[in-house]
Design a protein around this motif. Structure first.
Motif, mmCIF file in Angstrom:
data_model
loop_
_atom_site.group_PDB
_atom_site.id
_atom_site.type_symbol
_atom_site.label_atom_id
_atom_site.label_comp_id
_atom_site.label_asym_id
_atom_site.label_seq_id
_atom_site.Cartn_x
_atom_site.Cartn_y
_atom_site.Cartn_z
ATOM 1 N N GLU A 44 76.208 -15.947 10.313
ATOM 2 C CA GLU A 44 76.249 -17.107 11.216
ATOM 3 C C GLU A 44 77.212 -18.194 10.737
ATOM 4 O OE1 GLU A 44 72.389 -18.924 11.501
ATOM 5 O OE2 GLU A 44 72.409 -19.585 9.420
ATOM 6 N N LYS A 45 77.496 -18.222 9.434
ATOM 7 C CA LYS A 45 78.357 -19.290 8.931
ATOM 8 C C LYS A 45 79.824 -19.070 9.271
ATOM 9 C CE LYS A 45 75.493 -21.035 5.247
ATOM 10 N NZ LYS A 45 74.989 -20.711 3.948
ATOM 11 N N GLY A 48 81.335 -17.866 14.128
ATOM 12 C CA GLY A 48 81.777 -18.768 15.197
ATOM 13 C C GLY A 48 83.266 -19.013 15.119
ATOM 14 N N LYS A 49 83.728 -19.298 13.935
ATOM 15 C CA LYS A 49 85.152 -19.580 13.764
ATOM 16 C C LYS A 49 85.998 -18.350 14.087
ATOM 17 C CE LYS A 49 87.470 -20.448 9.659
ATOM 18 N NZ LYS A 49 87.769 -21.243 8.479
ATOM 19 N N VAL A 52 86.183 -17.908 17.868
ATOM 20 C CA VAL A 52 86.992 -18.974 18.486
ATOM 21 C C VAL A 52 88.486 -18.736 18.258
ATOM 22 C CG1 VAL A 52 87.642 -21.400 18.161
ATOM 23 C CG2 VAL A 52 85.266 -20.804 18.566
ATOM 24 N N ILE A 53 88.839 -18.416 17.021
ATOM 25 C CA ILE A 53 90.260 -18.244 16.691
ATOM 26 C C ILE A 53 90.859 -17.061 17.462
ATOM 27 C CG2 ILE A 53 91.835 -17.560 14.834
ATOM 28 C CD1 ILE A 53 91.121 -20.394 14.456
ATOM 29 N N VAL A 82 75.287 -17.333 17.920
ATOM 30 C CA VAL A 82 76.517 -18.108 17.705
ATOM 31 C C VAL A 82 77.708 -17.351 18.303
ATOM 32 C CG1 VAL A 82 78.102 -19.027 15.970
ATOM 33 C CG2 VAL A 82 75.649 -19.285 15.653
ATOM 34 N N SER A 85 77.640 -17.534 22.019
ATOM 35 C CA SER A 85 77.904 -18.862 22.586
ATOM 36 C C SER A 85 79.395 -19.185 22.598
ATOM 37 C CB SER A 85 77.132 -19.941 21.812
ATOM 38 O OG SER A 85 77.723 -20.167 20.557
ATOM 39 N N PHE A 86 80.163 -18.547 21.731
ATOM 40 C CA PHE A 86 81.608 -18.797 21.736
ATOM 41 C C PHE A 86 82.389 -17.726 22.500
ATOM 42 C CE2 PHE A 86 80.293 -21.423 18.103
ATOM 43 C CZ PHE A 86 80.767 -22.634 18.581
ATOM 44 N N GLY A 87 81.661 -16.860 23.200
ATOM 45 C CA GLY A 87 82.328 -15.985 24.160
ATOM 46 C C GLY A 87 82.571 -14.558 23.713
ATOM 47 N N LYS A 130 86.911 -16.246 5.116
ATOM 48 C CA LYS A 130 86.890 -17.718 5.202
ATOM 49 C C LYS A 130 88.151 -18.261 5.859
ATOM 50 C CE LYS A 130 85.467 -20.669 1.978
ATOM 51 N NZ LYS A 130 85.461 -21.232 0.627
#
Lengths: 325, 389
Positions: A44-45, A48-49, A52-53, A82, A85-87, A130
Motif C-alpha cells: 500500500e505504501k 499508489g505512486k 499514478v505515474i 489504493v 482508487s487511482f485507476g 521507490k
C-alpha cells in the motif's frame, strides 16, 4: 564472440527511447496491445505512486499501455483499494482461473496475468520500487516494438560507484553474482551476458509467455531465461539499462531462501533438459541456524518450488484467446 | 460585470470536474517535480522538467533564461497584453535529502510537496487543462517557473525577469501549493538577515570570559527581545533558526541566528534594523568577538487593496467553491510584482501540514478545488473583470 555481439546489438538504454510519440505510432502501426502487470502483496505504501505515474505518463499522455493491472496475492493492507482508487484494474490472483486452484507466490500472479490480461505484450514491474518512473515500463517495451525478432526484454540497473579507472564492474545483486551467474557460466555460458537475470522487471511477447512453464516461487526468472534460451536462443533476448532502482534491501537470511528456491528450479530444469540425467531426489527443507542463550538451534524452512504448466495448455485460456497447442 | 462574474461562477463546478479528470497527470507532475531536488540556486533540473512539459504541451517560446527561470507562453486569441502565472521552483531542502514522494489514498507526502512542487505541478498541468475545458484566453498567458526565490535567493529569478522583460504585463497570479484559501494581495515590509558571531582563534578567554559564541548570541537575542514593537502598524520579529558550536564540551567559536523583521511600515522596519545594528555593535565591542549582521533580503510594503477588482473576484470565486478566503500579506513573489506596480495575488492550491519538514504532505481532494479556483480567476482576469476602472 556471440556474447560480445549480442551485448552490442541487444543491450539498450532507456534514454534512447525519449520519443514517446514515435514509439506510440510504431505500436499502433503494428496493432499491438500492451498490458502492464504489477504483482502485489501488501504494497500500500508504494502502489499508489506506481499506478499514478504509469497511468499519467503512459496512458493519459501517451497511449503506450492499454491496461494497468494489479494482480494481488491477498494483501491484508489496503493495496487493492489504493490501486483501484487511482485507476488500476485490480484482480485477486485466486479469482483468476479458479479451477486451476490457488498457489502462493509471485510466479503464480505472473502466470495468471497471462490469462487475465489482454495484451500482445505484457510488461511486469514489481510494486516495491521507490524511485518509480515511466522508464521502468517503456524502456522494456520499446525494444519489442522496434525489433520484431526480440521476444523477451529484461531490465538491468547500473549501480554507479566511484572508480578511478574507466572500467568498473557492472552486475547484479548478491544472489546473481554468487549463485546464478556461476551456475550459468557452468551450464549456459551465453546467458551470463544477461546482466541482471533476477530483475523483476521484464516485457515479454504473449507467444513466449503462454509457451513456458512458470515456477510460482523464487525460481521464476531463472527458469524463464533457461526455457526461452533453449527454445529461441540468445537472439530472442534484449536487456535495457534503467539506471537506478531504489528498493528494500533484503537481509542475507532471506537471500538464502531465495537461493534455495532458485537452485531447486535450476536443477530440475537441467535434469528435464537431459543435461544432468542422474540427479537424486532433492530435499525441500532449508536449514538455517540461530543462537539462543549461548546454544545453537536449527530453523527449518520448507521451500517447494512448484510449477505451473505453460498457459497454452490450459483449456480456459485456449478458449478465451482462441489459441491451441 | 455582474452577469459576466455569474458566468464564471457557474462554470466553477465544471472546472473542478475537469481538474478531477486530469488527476493522474496532476499527481504524477507533483511526484516527478518533487523528486527532482531543487535547493535555491540549483533548480536547473526541475526547471528543465517544467520546460519539457511546456514544450510537449505545445506552448510557444519555451525557454530558460540566464538566471534559470523557465517559461512557456500560451498565446491569446487577441494577444497584446499578458497575464503572468508564477510558481517558484526552489525548495529549502538540500539535494542530498531523500526526495522520494509517496502517494496514499488522500495524501501525497515528501519534502517540498506543498512548497512548492504542487504549485509547479499545477503550472505544468495548466496547458492541458485549459485545452480540455476549451479555454482559449484572449490575453497571452506567460507561465513561469521562477528560480532563486527563497532565502538567499531573494526573488532573484522573478526580479531579473521583471527588470529585463519588455512585454506589457496586465496582472499576475502566484501559486503556492498550500494552503487552499490563502489570498495575498499585499506585501509586508521585510528585512531578512543573519547575525554571525565568531570568536577569534587567539581570543583571550581569561581576560574576556569563557562565554563562547552561543552565549554571546544569546545576548544578541535578549537585546532583540527588548525592542518594543508597535501594535499599529502590525510588526513582528521572527527568529527563524539558530545554530552554532560543534560538540558537548568545546566552547563554541561560532554561531548564527537567522531572523526576519516584518512590518506594514517601511519606517518601522528601518528603525528595528538600526536598533539591532546598535545592539550588535555594543556586544561586539564589549566582548571583542566578531559579531556581524548580513542582510539577505529586503521588501517594501505595498500592494493592491482589499476592494481591488482582482481581490474581489478571487474572494467571490473562493466563496462560491466553499473555500473561506484567508487574507494574509506576503513577503514572497508578490512583493517583486508590487515593486513593478503589477496587480497580483497569491493563491494556495490545497491543504497540507508538516510544512518544510521531510514528511511534508498535501491533501489530494482539495487540489481540484484549488485548481478550479485558479482557472476561475484566470477566466475572470481574461474577461476583464479584474481590471480597475
Amino acid at each position: 564472440m556471440k556474447i560480445d555481439h549480442w551485448l552490442k546489438e541487444n543491450t539498450f538504454h532507456h534514454g534512447s527511447y525519449w520519443d514517446f510519440r514515435h514509439m506510440v505510432d510504431a505500436k499502433e502501426r503494428q496493432d499491438l496491445s500492451i498490458s502492464l502487470c504489477i504483482p502485489t502483496l501488501n504494497e500500500e505504501k508504494t502502489i499508489g505512486k506506481e499506478v499514478v505515474i504509469f497511468k499519467s505518463e503512459l496512458m493519459s499522455r501517451y497511449p503506450l499501455l492499454d491496461e494497468i493491472a494489479v494482480i494481488d496475492s491477498g494483501s491484508t493492507d489496503n493495496t487493492r483499494e489504493v490501486a483501484s482508487s487511482f485507476g488500476a484494474d485490480v484482480y485477486l490472483a485466486s479469482d483468476i482461473l479458479p479451477e486451476a486452484g490457488e498457489k502462493r507466490g509471485k510466479g503464480e500472479n505472473l502466470w495468471k496475468a497471462i490469462h487475465q490480461l489482454k495484451g500482445d505484450i505484457i510488461v511486469y514491474v514489481d510494486a516495491d520500487i521507490k524511485n518509480i518512473h515511466p522508464r521502468f515500463a517503456y524502456g522494456l517495451v520499446a525494444p519489442l516494438i522496434y525489433r520484431q525478432e526480440i521476444k523477451y526484454v529484461k531490465a538491468f540497473y547500473d549501480r554507479p560507484l566511484a572508480f578511478s579507472t574507466g572500467i568498473r564492474p557492472s552486475g547484479g545483486g548478491r544472489v546473481t553474482e554468487i549463485l546464478v551467474r556461476p551456475l550459468f557460466s557452468l551450464f549456459f555460458p551465453e546467458l551470463t551476458a544477461i546482466i541482471q537475470p533476477l530483475s523483476g522487471e521484464y516485457a515479454v511477447r504473449r507467444e513466449v509467455l503462454e509457451a513456458i512453464p512458470f515456477p510460482i516461487g523464487y525460481g521464476v526468472e531463472t527458469s524463464h531465461l533457461m526455457d526461452v534460451y533453449k527454445r529461441w536462443g540468445l537472439e530472442a533476448f534484449g536487456q535495457t539499462d534503467l539506471d537506478q532502482r531504489v528498493h528494500r534491501n533484503q537481509p542475507t537470511r532471506d537471500l538464502g531462501k531465495m537461493s534455495f528456491g532458485i537452485i531447486q528450479t535450476f536443477l530440475s530444469r537441467i535434469k528435464s533438459l537431459g543435461m544432468v540425467p542422474d540427479l537424486p531426489d532433492l530435499n525441500s527443507t532449508l536449514r538455517q541456524f540461530q543462537s539462543r542463550d549461548g546454544t545453537f538451534e536449527q530453523v527449518e524452512y520448507e521451500i517447494v518450488e512448484e510449477e505451473r504448466p505453460p498457459m497454452i495448455e490450459i483449456p480456459a485460456y485456449q478458449k478465451k484467446f482462441g489459441r491451441h497447442l | 460585470m455582474a452577469v459576466k462574474m455569474t458566468k464564471v461562477i457557474n462554470e466553477l463546478p465544471g472546472l473542478r470536474k475537469a481538474a478531477e479528470q486530469v488527476r493522474d497527470i496532476l499527481l504524477a507532475n507533483v511526484v516527478m517535480m518533487g523528486e527532482i531536488p531543487a535547493p535555491t540556486f540549483k533548480e536547473e533540473n526541475r526547471i528543465r522538467f517544467l520546460h519539457d512539459r511546456f514544450s510537449e504541451s505545445g506552448l510557444q517560446d519555451c525557454s530558460v533564461d540566464e538566471v534559470g527561470n523557465g517559461f512557456g507562453v500560451l498565446p491569446g486569441e487577441e494577444g497584446g497584453d499578458h497575464v503572468l502565472l508564477i510558481a517558484h521552483a526552489d525548495t529549502i531542502f538540500d539535494e542530498k535529502v531523500d526526495h522520494t514522494v509517496s502517494i496514499q489514498s488522500e495524501w501525497i507526502t515528501g519534502p517540498g510537496v506543498g512548497d512548492n512542487s504542487l504549485g509547479m505541478a499545477v503550472l505544468a498541468t495548466l496547458p492541458m487543462l485549459m485545452k480540455q475545458v476549451d479555454f482559449k484566453p484572449r490575453s497571452n498567458m506567460i507561465l513561469m517557473g521562477a528560480s532563486r526565490s527563497l532565502g538567499r535567493g531573494d526573488l532573484e529569478g522573478l526580479r531579473f525577469f521583471l527588470e529585463n522583460n519588455r512585454l506589457p504585463i496586465r496582472c499576475a497570479v502566484c501559486m503556492e501549493g498550500v494552503q487552499l484559501g490563502r489570498l495575498s494581495y499585499s506585501s509586508l515590509g521585510m528585512l531578512r538577515g543573519e547575525i554571525h558571531v565568531r570568536v577569534p582563534e587567539m581570543y583571550d578567554w581569561t581576560r574576556l570570559g569563557a562565554a563562547g559564541a552561543i552565549v554571546m548570541l544569546n545576548d544578541v537575542i535578549n537585546r532583540i527581545n527588548q525592542i518594543r514593537l508597535p501594535k499599529r502598524p502590525k510588526t513582528s520579529i521572527v527568529l527563524g533558526s539558530i545554530r552554532g558550536g560543534t560538540s558537548f564540551n568545546t566552547i563554541a567559536t561560532n554561531s548564527v541566528l537567522r531572523f526576519e523583521i516584518r512590518s506594514e511600515s517601511a519606517d518601522v522596519v528601518r528603525s528595528i534594523h538600526e536598533q539591532i545594528e546598535d545592539a550588535i555593535s555594543e556586544i561586539s565591542s564589549e566582548t571583542n568577538a566578531d559579531v556581524k549582521l548580513d542582510i539577505l533580503a529586503r521588501r517594501k510594503p505595498g500592494g493592491i487593496g482589499f476592494r481591488h477588482p482582482m481581490v474581489r473576484c478571487a474572494r467571490e470565486i473562493m466563496r462560491a467553491m466553499d473555500v473561506e478566503p484567508r487574507i494574509a500579506p506576503s513577503t514572497s513573489e508578490l512583493s517583486a510584482l508590487i515593486d513593478h506596480k503589477i496587480p497580483a495575488i497569491t493563491l494556495g492550491i490545497s491543504t497540507g501540514d508538516q510544512l518544510n519538514q521531510l514528511n511534508e504532505r498535501v491533501r489530494i481532494t482539495p487540489m481540484f478545488s484549488g485548481v478550479a479556483q485558479l482557472m476561475g480567476i484566470l477566466k475572470a482576469v481574461d474577461g476583464g473583470l479584474c481590471d480597475e476602472d
